[in-house]
Write a protein that holds these residues in place. Structure first.
Motif, PDB file in Angstrom:
ATOM      1  N   SER A 159       0.606  -0.967  -0.083  1.00  0.00           N
ATOM      2  CA  SER A 159       0.166   0.013  -0.086  1.00  0.00           C
ATOM      3  C   SER A 159       0.870   1.345   0.150  1.00  0.00           C
ATOM      4  O   SER A 159       0.422   2.390  -0.509  1.00  0.00           O
ATOM      5  CB  SER A 159      -0.834  -0.012   1.162  1.00  0.00           C
ATOM      6  N   MET A 160       2.241   1.220   0.577  1.00  0.00           N
ATOM      7  CA  MET A 160       2.798   2.443   0.407  1.00  0.00           C
ATOM      8  C   MET A 160       3.712   2.602  -0.888  1.00  0.00           C
ATOM      9  O   MET A 160       4.556   3.506  -1.137  1.00  0.00           O
ATOM     10  CB  MET A 160       3.929   2.248   1.574  1.00  0.00           C
ATOM     11  N   GLY A 161       3.722   1.456  -1.838  1.00  0.00           N
ATOM     12  CA  GLY A 161       4.499   1.531  -3.165  1.00  0.00           C
ATOM     13  C   GLY A 161       5.307   0.453  -3.354  1.00  0.00           C
ATOM     14  O   GLY A 161       5.459  -0.485  -2.482  1.00  0.00           O
ATOM     15  N   ALA A 162       6.276   0.474  -4.374  1.00  0.00           N
ATOM     16  CA  ALA A 162       7.082  -0.306  -4.650  1.00  0.00           C
ATOM     17  C   ALA A 162       8.312  -0.621  -3.793  1.00  0.00           C
ATOM     18  O   ALA A 162       8.670   0.495  -3.140  1.00  0.00           O
ATOM     19  CB  ALA A 162       7.776  -0.100  -6.089  1.00  0.00           C
ATOM     20  N   PHE A 163       8.637  -1.859  -3.466  1.00  0.00           N
ATOM     21  CA  PHE A 163       9.578  -2.041  -2.227  1.00  0.00           C
ATOM     22  C   PHE A 163      10.633  -3.299  -2.901  1.00  0.00           C
ATOM     23  O   PHE A 163      11.808  -3.126  -2.168  1.00  0.00           O
ATOM     24  CB  PHE A 163       9.004  -2.433  -1.143  1.00  0.00           C
ATOM     25  N   GLY A 164      10.294  -3.874  -3.577  1.00  0.00           N
ATOM     26  CA  GLY A 164      11.217  -4.975  -4.126  1.00  0.00           C
ATOM     27  C   GLY A 164      11.187  -5.373  -5.551  1.00  0.00           C
ATOM     28  O   GLY A 164      10.346  -4.827  -6.411  1.00  0.00           O
TER      29      GLY A 164
END
Length: 222
Positions: A159-164
């Motif tokens: 929900s906070m955006g791309a991370f990986g």
């Protein structure tokens, strides 16, 4: 934390795309036990020697993941799959960077199986998580110290955006020695048989918890 799915967009581009997801709880991260840590240099030395005779680009997992990148619009010569980058580091320097037990073990698994993998601190993630193809809106500060613009690349988003990504992961989600709960994503070879994939995932999960304690649950997502 296993509320993870693959987007229709990604499945349309790579019809047999699949990942393994492992959720670890109550783990303790530090140094690798000597039984493993003392053997890694020899393992990587043997890998380095083997790479003198066999081009990295011809390794089955590397070749397949380079083709997967092309299917989603990523130039694999500019943005390499993470296991290829690891192998190139080993060929040049004899070993990857050692960080701590979690990252060191994930790197070992990645080299051993020839596929990208990532591990993320779940304290910094919000479910649900989806693996998809990035757009112009997707970017993050990578572990390589660069701002990663992820349009046309495989990414994991919450929900906070791309991370990986199977290229490089974000600083936001990185695992440290303070991490107690983690999510591991195994970017399987698309051509791998489902039963073979399940066996691989279960063995990786078991070895990781043997080293780090705690418990785990896993599933194959396809």
């Amino acid at each position: 934390m296993l509320d993870l799915s693959i987007s229709y967009q990604l499945k349309d581009a790579v019809t047999d795309f699949k990942v393994g997801a492992i959720y670890y709880q109550s783990i303790v991260i530090g140094d690798l036990p000597p039984l493993i840590g003392d053997r890694l240099p020899l393992f990587y030395e043997n890998i380095q020697l083997s790479l003198q005779a066999h081009p990295i680009s011809e390794i089955d997992g590397v070749k397949e993941w380079r083709n997967t990148f092309k299917k989603v619009g990523t130039d694999p010569s500019r943005y390499r799959p993470s296991q290829e980058a690891l192998l190139r580091k080993i060929k040049k320097d004899g070993a990857p960077h050692y960080v701590h037990s979690a990252v060191d073990l994930i790197n070992f698994f990645s080299v051993q199986h020839g596929i990208p993998m990532g591990i993320y601190d779940t304290a910094h993630l919000n479910v649900p998580i989806q693996i998809t193809i990035g757009t112009d809106k997707d970017s993050y500060e990578g572990l390589n110290g660069r701002t990663m613009h992820m349009s046309g690349k495989i990414i994991s988003v919450d929900s906070m955006g791309a991370f990986g990504s199977p290229i490089v992961d974000s600083r936001r989600s990185c695992v440290t020695e303070q991490t107690t709960d983690a999510l591991q994503i195994i970017y399987l070879r698309p051509s791998m048989d489902s039963e073979e994939a399940k066996l691989m995932i279960s063995k990786i999960a078991e070895m990781f918890t043997q080293v780090h304690g705690g418990n785990h649950e896993w599933k194959l997502i396809q």
